[in-house]
Design a protein around this motif. Structure first.
Motif, PDB file in Angstrom:
ATOM      1  N   UNK A 161       6.598  -7.229  -7.227  1.00 54.14           N
ATOM      2  CA  UNK A 161       6.141  -5.843  -7.105  1.00 54.14           C
ATOM      3  C   UNK A 161       6.846  -5.201  -5.924  1.00 54.14           C
ATOM      4  N   UNK A 162       7.331  -3.978  -6.136  1.00 50.89           N
ATOM      5  CA  UNK A 162       7.996  -3.186  -5.095  1.00 50.89           C
ATOM      6  C   UNK A 162       7.175  -1.916  -4.933  1.00 50.89           C
ATOM      7  N   UNK A 163       6.682  -1.689  -3.731  1.00 53.30           N
ATOM      8  CA  UNK A 163       5.701  -0.619  -3.527  1.00 53.30           C
ATOM      9  C   UNK A 163       6.235   0.593  -2.774  1.00 53.30           C
ATOM     10  N   UNK A 164       7.556   0.784  -2.778  1.00 56.49           N
ATOM     11  CA  UNK A 164       8.109   1.994  -2.180  1.00 56.49           C
ATOM     12  C   UNK A 164       7.780   2.098  -0.702  1.00 56.49           C
ATOM     13  N   UNK A 165       7.244   3.244  -0.277  1.00 57.23           N
ATOM     14  CA  UNK A 165       6.808   3.377   1.124  1.00 57.23           C
ATOM     15  C   UNK A 165       5.325   3.758   1.174  1.00 57.23           C
ATOM     16  N   UNK A 166       4.552   3.095   0.330  1.00 52.00           N
ATOM     17  CA  UNK A 166       3.129   3.382   0.224  1.00 52.00           C
ATOM     18  C   UNK A 166       2.388   3.225   1.553  1.00 52.00           C
ATOM     19  N   UNK A 167       1.280   3.942   1.661  1.00 48.18           N
ATOM     20  CA  UNK A 167       0.334   3.660   2.739  1.00 48.18           C
ATOM     21  C   UNK A 167      -0.810   2.814   2.175  1.00 48.18           C
ATOM     22  N   UNK A 168      -1.787   2.468   3.016  1.00 46.87           N
ATOM     23  CA  UNK A 168      -2.913   1.665   2.543  1.00 46.87           C
ATOM     24  C   UNK A 168      -3.749   2.488   1.567  1.00 46.87           C
ATOM     25  N   UNK A 169      -4.198   1.851   0.487  1.00 42.23           N
ATOM     26  CA  UNK A 169      -5.002   2.547  -0.520  1.00 42.23           C
ATOM     27  C   UNK A 169      -5.963   1.567  -1.183  1.00 42.23           C
ATOM     28  N   UNK A 170      -6.772   2.085  -2.087  1.00 40.69           N
ATOM     29  CA  UNK A 170      -7.788   1.257  -2.734  1.00 40.69           C
ATOM     30  C   UNK A 170      -7.381   0.694  -4.077  1.00 40.69           C
ATOM     31  N   UNK A 171      -6.102   0.854  -4.445  1.00 42.27           N
ATOM     32  CA  UNK A 171      -5.637   0.356  -5.737  1.00 42.27           C
ATOM     33  C   UNK A 171      -5.130  -1.079  -5.684  1.00 42.27           C
ATOM     34  N   UNK A 172      -5.071  -1.687  -4.488  1.00 40.86           N
ATOM     35  CA  UNK A 172      -4.542  -3.048  -4.389  1.00 40.86           C
ATOM     36  C   UNK A 172      -5.279  -4.016  -5.298  1.00 40.86           C
ATOM     37  N   UNK A 173      -6.589  -3.872  -5.385  1.00 43.28           N
ATOM     38  CA  UNK A 173      -7.377  -4.806  -6.183  1.00 43.28           C
ATOM     39  C   UNK A 173      -7.131  -4.600  -7.677  1.00 43.28           C
ATOM     40  N   UNK A 174      -6.932  -3.341  -8.106  1.00 41.28           N
ATOM     41  CA  UNK A 174      -6.604  -3.077  -9.511  1.00 41.28           C
ATOM     42  C   UNK A 174      -5.219  -3.622  -9.852  1.00 41.28           C
ATOM     43  N   UNK A 175      -4.260  -3.438  -8.947  1.00 43.93           N
ATOM     44  CA  UNK A 175      -2.930  -3.993  -9.173  1.00 43.93           C
ATOM     45  C   UNK A 175      -2.993  -5.509  -9.291  1.00 43.93           C
ATOM     46  N   UNK A 176      -3.767  -6.129  -8.420  1.00 44.28           N
ATOM     47  CA  UNK A 176      -3.896  -7.583  -8.429  1.00 44.28           C
ATOM     48  C   UNK A 176      -4.526  -8.076  -9.726  1.00 44.28           C
ATOM     49  N   UNK A 177      -5.590  -7.409 -10.132  1.00 45.92           N
ATOM     50  CA  UNK A 177      -6.307  -7.830 -11.341  1.00 45.92           C
ATOM     51  C   UNK A 177      -5.475  -7.588 -12.590  1.00 45.92           C
TER      52      UNK A 177
END
Length: 245
Positions: free
Chosen positions: A136-152
């Motif tokens: 996974x390549x996340x560009x220059x993202x900041x912290x967000x609440x989608x990490x768990x959805x991406x993981x799942x």
């Protein structure tokens, strides 16, 4: 799968006979002065079958370099909402991609995932699968609440390419916040752990540090090692370095 570090935030991924580039850059944005990292012509890394762009900011989207080194007709995939920002370009084969859409490029499958831009502009992460491996390549993202959805939805990952420079900016015409617009080293480690990544590959640091317009957070490498200890593997790559997954 082979993962090669390009300058700044770019990577080149190869699976069998198929290669793609994500956020390749060669022409340094003038507003940031001069690069603190060597900028290597993209042709020194080899050709690619397609290019994937996380967002339209000029340190991630370099249409002149893409056209010059990969050809104006190379397929370029961008967030759907970014197309309106990409009209003045020499590229002739640009495609908008919606969240969750998968693109097949030879032996690779590339999917647009969640990301959150520090300025509220359209941005996606790119999830790349091939040879039984996943990055996974996340560009220059900041912290967000989608990490768990991406993981799942897409995890676990063999490698997570995450920004680590915790940049604080003060651009003309913008009210300064004093808050980072990209992940800090500690946040990048935390995100990689939530993503169930085997290895964190830090990106988006070294090249740009131009206070007060753009200020990189200090002691990045030391903080990465301290945060990652006993949690996750670190692969701190120099430009041209190759990580075999």
């Amino acid at each position: 799968m082979l993962l090669q570090k390009l300058p700044w935030a770019g990577v080149r991924l190869q699976s069998g006979e198929t290669s793609i580039a994500i956020d390749p850059m060669y022409h340094f944005p003038a507003k940031f002065g001069s690069s603190h990292e060597e900028l290597v012509p993209l042709n020194e890394f080899g050709q690619v079958e397609a290019v994937f762009i996380t967002h339209h900011h000029e340190d991630h989207y370099d249409p002149k370099a893409i056209a010059e080194y990969y050809g104006a007709s190379v397929p370029v995939y961008v967030p759907q909402d970014s197309l309106k920002h990409m009209t003045d370009t020499p590229l002739r084969n640009v495609h908008g991609v919606s969240l969750g859409q998968q693109i097949e490029v030879g032996e690779l499958q590339v999917t647009a995932g969640y990301s959150v831009d520090g300025f509220g502009d359209p941005q996606v992460s790119w999830i790349v699968a091939g040879e039984g491996k996943k990055v996974i390549h996340c560009g220059d993202t900041l912290w967000h609440g989608f990490w768990w959805k991406l993981s799942k939805t897409y995890g676990p990952f063999d490698a997570a390419c995450l920004p680590v420079n915790g940049a604080v900016v003060q651009f003309p015409g913008m009210i300064p916040s004093g808050q980072p617009i990209t992940l800090t080293p500690e946040q990048a480690v935390a995100a990689a752990v939530v993503l169930q990544a085997n290895t964190l590959v830090p990106i988006h640091f070294r090249a740009i540090h131009h206070p007060p317009i753009y200020r990189e957070t200090p002691d990045i490498v030391e903080r990465l090692y301290n945060a990652a200890k006993d949690q996750i593997n670190l692969a701190i790559l120099q430009t041209k370095d190759i990580l075999t997954l």
